[in-house]
Design a protein around this motif. Structure first.
Motif, PDB file in Angstrom:
ATOM      1  N   PHE A 188     -14.555  -7.578   4.374  1.00  0.00           N
ATOM      2  CA  PHE A 188     -15.511  -8.549   3.814  1.00  0.00           C
ATOM      3  C   PHE A 188     -14.884  -9.479   2.864  1.00  0.00           C
ATOM      4  N   GLY A 189     -13.695  -8.974   2.394  1.00  0.00           N
ATOM      5  CA  GLY A 189     -13.045  -9.763   1.226  1.00  0.00           C
ATOM      6  C   GLY A 189     -12.548  -9.220  -0.046  1.00  0.00           C
ATOM      7  N   THR A 190     -13.375  -8.100  -0.166  1.00  0.00           N
ATOM      8  CA  THR A 190     -13.311  -7.215  -1.133  1.00  0.00           C
ATOM      9  C   THR A 190     -12.664  -5.804  -1.109  1.00  0.00           C
ATOM     10  N   SER A 191     -12.067  -5.544   0.007  1.00  0.00           N
ATOM     11  CA  SER A 191     -11.182  -4.242  -0.109  1.00  0.00           C
ATOM     12  C   SER A 191     -10.317  -4.326  -0.967  1.00  0.00           C
ATOM     13  N   LYS A 192      -9.945  -2.925  -1.597  1.00  0.00           N
ATOM     14  CA  LYS A 192      -8.881  -3.137  -2.562  1.00  0.00           C
ATOM     15  C   LYS A 192      -8.248  -1.562  -2.292  1.00  0.00           C
ATOM     16  N   VAL A 193      -7.042  -1.566  -2.981  1.00  0.00           N
ATOM     17  CA  VAL A 193      -6.432  -0.098  -3.280  1.00  0.00           C
ATOM     18  C   VAL A 193      -6.933   0.601  -4.424  1.00  0.00           C
ATOM     19  N   VAL A 194      -7.009   1.725  -4.416  1.00  0.00           N
ATOM     20  CA  VAL A 194      -7.274   2.752  -5.365  1.00  0.00           C
ATOM     21  C   VAL A 194      -6.559   4.070  -5.489  1.00  0.00           C
ATOM     22  N   ARG A 213      -4.394   6.755  -8.501  1.00  0.00           N
ATOM     23  CA  ARG A 213      -3.371   6.785  -9.290  1.00  0.00           C
ATOM     24  C   ARG A 213      -2.007   6.012  -9.016  1.00  0.00           C
ATOM     25  N   HIS A 214      -1.669   6.491  -7.587  1.00  0.00           N
ATOM     26  CA  HIS A 214      -0.516   5.692  -6.935  1.00  0.00           C
ATOM     27  C   HIS A 214      -0.930   4.721  -5.855  1.00  0.00           C
ATOM     28  N   ARG A 215      -2.248   4.095  -5.986  1.00  0.00           N
ATOM     29  CA  ARG A 215      -2.614   2.920  -5.229  1.00  0.00           C
ATOM     30  C   ARG A 215      -2.323   3.225  -3.526  1.00  0.00           C
ATOM     31  N   GLU A 216      -2.798   4.730  -3.512  1.00  0.00           N
ATOM     32  CA  GLU A 216      -2.605   5.236  -2.117  1.00  0.00           C
ATOM     33  C   GLU A 216      -3.646   5.213  -1.295  1.00  0.00           C
ATOM     34  N   HIS A 217      -4.780   5.019  -1.813  1.00  0.00           N
ATOM     35  CA  HIS A 217      -6.137   5.044  -0.760  1.00  0.00           C
ATOM     36  C   HIS A 217      -6.757   3.619  -0.802  1.00  0.00           C
ATOM     37  N   LEU A 218      -7.356   3.413   0.018  1.00  0.00           N
ATOM     38  CA  LEU A 218      -8.200   2.110   0.433  1.00  0.00           C
ATOM     39  C   LEU A 218      -9.625   2.400   0.379  1.00  0.00           C
ATOM     40  N   MET A 219     -10.290   1.236  -0.548  1.00  0.00           N
ATOM     41  CA  MET A 219     -11.477   1.337  -0.816  1.00  0.00           C
ATOM     42  C   MET A 219     -11.931   0.120  -0.032  1.00  0.00           C
ATOM     43  N   LEU A 220     -12.651   0.277   1.004  1.00  0.00           N
ATOM     44  CA  LEU A 220     -13.172  -0.731   2.003  1.00  0.00           C
ATOM     45  C   LEU A 220     -14.535  -1.331   1.847  1.00  0.00           C
ATOM     46  N   GLU A 221     -14.661  -2.863   2.145  1.00  0.00           N
ATOM     47  CA  GLU A 221     -16.043  -3.214   2.526  1.00  0.00           C
ATOM     48  C   GLU A 221     -15.964  -3.912   3.658  1.00  0.00           C
ATOM     49  N   LEU A 222     -16.552  -3.501   4.691  1.00  0.00           N
ATOM     50  CA  LEU A 222     -16.652  -4.214   5.979  1.00  0.00           C
ATOM     51  C   LEU A 222     -17.899  -4.515   6.532  1.00  0.00           C
ATOM     52  N   ILE A 223     -17.433  -5.662   7.339  1.00  0.00           N
ATOM     53  CA  ILE A 223     -18.370  -6.382   8.108  1.00  0.00           C
ATOM     54  C   ILE A 223     -18.084  -6.403   9.618  1.00  0.00           C
ATOM     55  N   GLU A 224     -19.094  -6.793  10.424  1.00  0.00           N
ATOM     56  CA  GLU A 224     -19.048  -7.251  11.726  1.00  0.00           C
ATOM     57  C   GLU A 224     -19.408  -8.804  11.867  1.00  0.00           C
ATOM     58  N   ILE A 270     -23.067  -4.991   5.144  1.00  0.00           N
ATOM     59  CA  ILE A 270     -21.796  -4.609   4.636  1.00  0.00           C
ATOM     60  C   ILE A 270     -21.865  -3.096   4.324  1.00  0.00           C
ATOM     61  N   ILE A 271     -20.705  -2.533   4.874  1.00  0.00           N
ATOM     62  CA  ILE A 271     -20.819  -0.946   4.691  1.00  0.00           C
ATOM     63  C   ILE A 271     -19.441  -0.752   3.918  1.00  0.00           C
ATOM     64  N   ARG A 272     -19.758   0.207   2.851  1.00  0.00           N
ATOM     65  CA  ARG A 272     -18.697   0.562   2.047  1.00  0.00           C
ATOM     66  C   ARG A 272     -17.908   1.799   2.795  1.00  0.00           C
ATOM     67  N   GLY A 273     -16.440   1.883   2.614  1.00  0.00           N
ATOM     68  CA  GLY A 273     -15.747   3.294   3.109  1.00  0.00           C
ATOM     69  C   GLY A 273     -14.651   3.418   2.352  1.00  0.00           C
ATOM     70  N   ILE A 274     -14.063   4.741   2.450  1.00  0.00           N
ATOM     71  CA  ILE A 274     -12.792   4.900   1.702  1.00  0.00           C
ATOM     72  C   ILE A 274     -11.963   5.610   2.787  1.00  0.00           C
ATOM     73  N   ALA A 275     -10.503   5.265   2.733  1.00  0.00           N
ATOM     74  CA  ALA A 275      -9.585   5.618   3.521  1.00  0.00           C
ATOM     75  C   ALA A 275      -8.470   6.289   2.816  1.00  0.00           C
ATOM     76  N   PHE A 276      -8.545   7.612   2.952  1.00  0.00           N
ATOM     77  CA  PHE A 276      -7.769   8.345   2.079  1.00  0.00           C
ATOM     78  C   PHE A 276      -6.069   8.119   2.636  1.00  0.00           C
ATOM     79  N   GLY A 277      -5.339   8.024   1.773  1.00  0.00           N
ATOM     80  CA  GLY A 277      -3.758   7.750   2.090  1.00  0.00           C
ATOM     81  C   GLY A 277      -3.456   6.495   2.983  1.00  0.00           C
ATOM     82  N   LYS A 278      -4.263   5.584   2.973  1.00  0.00           N
ATOM     83  CA  LYS A 278      -3.892   4.343   3.635  1.00  0.00           C
ATOM     84  C   LYS A 278      -3.821   3.208   2.935  1.00  0.00           C
ATOM     85  N   GLY A 279      -3.607   3.327   1.766  1.00  0.00           N
ATOM     86  CA  GLY A 279      -3.344   2.173   0.890  1.00  0.00           C
ATOM     87  C   GLY A 279      -2.192   1.166   1.509  1.00  0.00           C
TER      88      GLY A 279
END
Length: 573
Positions: free
Chosen positions: A497-503, A505-516, A522-531
């Motif tokens: 959506f344009g607002t996804s970011k890394v989160v 301590r080591h910026r290792e995870h992805l905080m996602l906001e996704l659309i079709e 808009i659906i929020r998601g977390i992807a651990f280890g995929k920063g």
């Protein structure tokens, strides 16, 4: 390591359509039910509304009547009875349940948990000698004993009877016990073969209660122990186990025994609605830590405790054992990974077999599990205890490691276990030849696909399908576990959506906001280890995701979020 996405086959359309109409659950939930083998509205009703009335008659289990007769005779004759169990969660919950229930009817009863290091798994000669010293004439063995042919013969020579309550795969010969209660016996017609060890003990007590006219509610006071065993021993949460798990979770959340209440407190999960995952990752490891680091007796002592202050004191002590366990686990796992990385011969193998005499016996099973997951191949971790080598084996999805261990039995002093986990004992001179034989057996029997991490996907859906009503129906499929896994979904062609970011301590995870592309949702998601994928996510190119759906626990305006398991682009598929 790249993962394969395996989308399950489409169920029969007529079945899916009928299930979808059941209480308006919709086509996606209908398909999930069909994929779990549910084929009618009646079965769907039983799945959504499991009741204790669905439990099978315990006397359908082979030898049950004989076992109840012998127990009744022991009580009426005022014999001394010993409740014996394994040192893991399944064993200690089994002992706590049977001991606590029988203590209501019989004063001359004691319990025994073998020492993991000194006695090892199963029935020990030391315990039989102690039973003889204490003039014990009946031993009820729980979560072990089905392969203890020699030990039971030794006990018979001393005039000690055994009733075995086990759920492991029997050997070619059954022990000459008074009764062998094990639904996996070839000659046992019990409808459900997948009970935990504590589940078998529960059925024994159910049969005893029925014979004596004891109200079932008195036994149900211990149903929270059964669900802890079901979750911790990773048995299928289907059939009778599902019924027991639902009832057990209700008790665990509303009125747990004092011992479990203390573990819930020290684990920091009091005040939340507990699920099976809370048992697997919070409660079970702490109870296991007692037997891994000190003694499984401490776990039983906790679970049968009737004093709240004492229970909390024991719970804190066990929690400290768990901290020690985590340190040992972390250090040995790191050492094991280094050994794999520095041994070029291991890189071409289909198995990992590692031996270090100084590794702590209490955590080798955990380390084997971590290595199997990390390298996606069956793993065996070995250490030394006294004059023998002991080991724990863990498998990968779809491969029966017990059968592979069984093919090496001429090199072993003892072995036992399940499809995905096994224990073994061997002499030091057989370590290298065992490692070679195990490699040969696995290399000839494992499928190449089983050596690649796989994510089993239930169904493809759209982000716009994810509504609160849909999620509420999804929650009705709880509790999730083996046989009824948490549903995994795939959605194709999603965008940042344009607002996804890394989160992190080591910026290792992805905080996602996704659309079709065709929906404003808009659906929020977390992807651990995929920063590391952030730049590619923001490249305006569509990608596919596979995920589970969770409730957001931090009061975010978007109440549902995706736990993203993997991300792929078209070029990678």
């Amino acid at each position: 390591m790249e993962k394969r996405w395996s989308i399950k086959e489409e169920p029969h359309f007529d079945v899916e359509a009928e299930l979808s109409a059941f209480e308006d659950i919709g086509p996606i939930i209908g398909r999930l039910l069909a994929l779990r083998g549910i084929t009618s509205r009646e079965e769907a009703h039983a799945f959504f509304y499991p009741t204790l009335a669905q439990l099978h008659d315990p006397f359908l289990m082979k030898d049950m009547a004989v076992a109840v007769d012998r127990l009744s005779k022991a009580i009426s004759s005022n014999e001394s009875i010993l409740i014996y169990g394994d040192y893991d969660v399944d064993g200690t919950t089994s002992v706590a349940l049977v001991y606590s229930f029988l203590k209501e009817f019989h004063p001359h009863i004691d319990y025994y948990i073998p020492d993991r290091c000194d006695e090892g798994y199963g029935i020990s000669q030391k315990s039989i000698d102690l039973a003889e010293e204490k003039n014990i004439s009946l031993v009820i063995a729980l979560d072990c004993g089905i392969k203890a042919v020699d030990k039971i013969a030794y006990a018979r020579e001393k005039g000690i009877d055994f009733i075995i309550c086990d759920h492991h795969t029997p050997g070619a010969e059954l022990p000459e016990a008074v009764a062998c209660l094990d639904p996996k016996r070839e000659d046992c017609n019990y409808p459900d073969k997948n009970l935990s060890g504590c589940g078998v003990g529960f059925k024994f007590m159910q049969a005893f209660a029925m014979r004596k006219g004891v109200a079932f509610d008195r036994l149900l006071r211990y149903i929270d122990l059964v669900v802890v065993s079901i979750a911790s021993d990773v048995v299928p949460v289907t059939g009778e186990n599902r019924t027991l798990a639902v009832a057990g979770l209700k008790k665990l959340n509303q009125d747990p025994c004092l011992g479990l209440k203390s573990i819930i407190q020290v684990a920091g999960i009091d005040g939340k609605e507990l699920e099976l995952n809370d048992i697997v990752f919070k409660i079970g490891p702490r109870l296991n830590a007692a037997g891994r680091i000190e003694s499984g007796n401490n776990a039983v002592k906790l679970l049968i405790c009737n004093d709240e202050k004492e229970a909390y004191h024991i719970g804190c002590s066990i929690n400290r054992c768990n901290e020690t366990r985590k340190d040992l686990d972390r250090n040995i796992t790191r050492e094991a990974i280094r050994l794999v990385a520095t041994d070029k011969n291991l890189s071409h193998r289909k198995t990992t077999v590692l031996y270090q005499p100084c590794w702590h016996q209490g955590v080798i099973g955990i380390v084997a599990s971590r290595l199997s997951s990390l390298f996606c191949r069956p793993s065996v971790i070995l250490t030394r205890t006294n004059k023998l080598i002991v080991g724990s084996a863990r498998s990968v999805d779809g491969y029966n490691v017990y059968q592979a261990i069984e093919a090496c039995q001429d090199l072993l002093e003892n072995f036992g276990g399940h499809d995905y986990a096994a224990g073994l004992t061997l002499k030091p001179e057989n370590v290298e030849v065992f490692a070679q034989r195990f490699e040969e057996v696995v290399a000839h029997t494992i499928e190449p696909a089983q050596l690649v991490p796989q994510i089993d996907v239930d169904v493809e859906i759209r982000l716009k399908d994810i509504t609160q009503v849909f999620f509420d129906n999804l929650k009705r499929c709880h509790p999730f576990g083996p046989g009824n896994p948490k549903p995994v979904f795939v959605t194709r062609n999603v965008y940042d959506f344009g607002t996804s970011k890394v989160v992190g301590r080591h910026r290792e995870h992805l905080m996602l906001e996704l659309i079709e592309s065709d929906s404003p949702k808009i659906i929020r998601g977390i992807a651990f280890g995929k920063g590391h994928l952030l730049n590619r996510i923001k490249s305006s190119q569509p990608f596919d995701i596979c995920y589970t759906i969770e409730e957001c626990m931090n009061n975010h305006p978007l109440s549902l979020q995706l736990m993203v398991l993997d991300i792929k682009w078209k070029s990678e598929q």
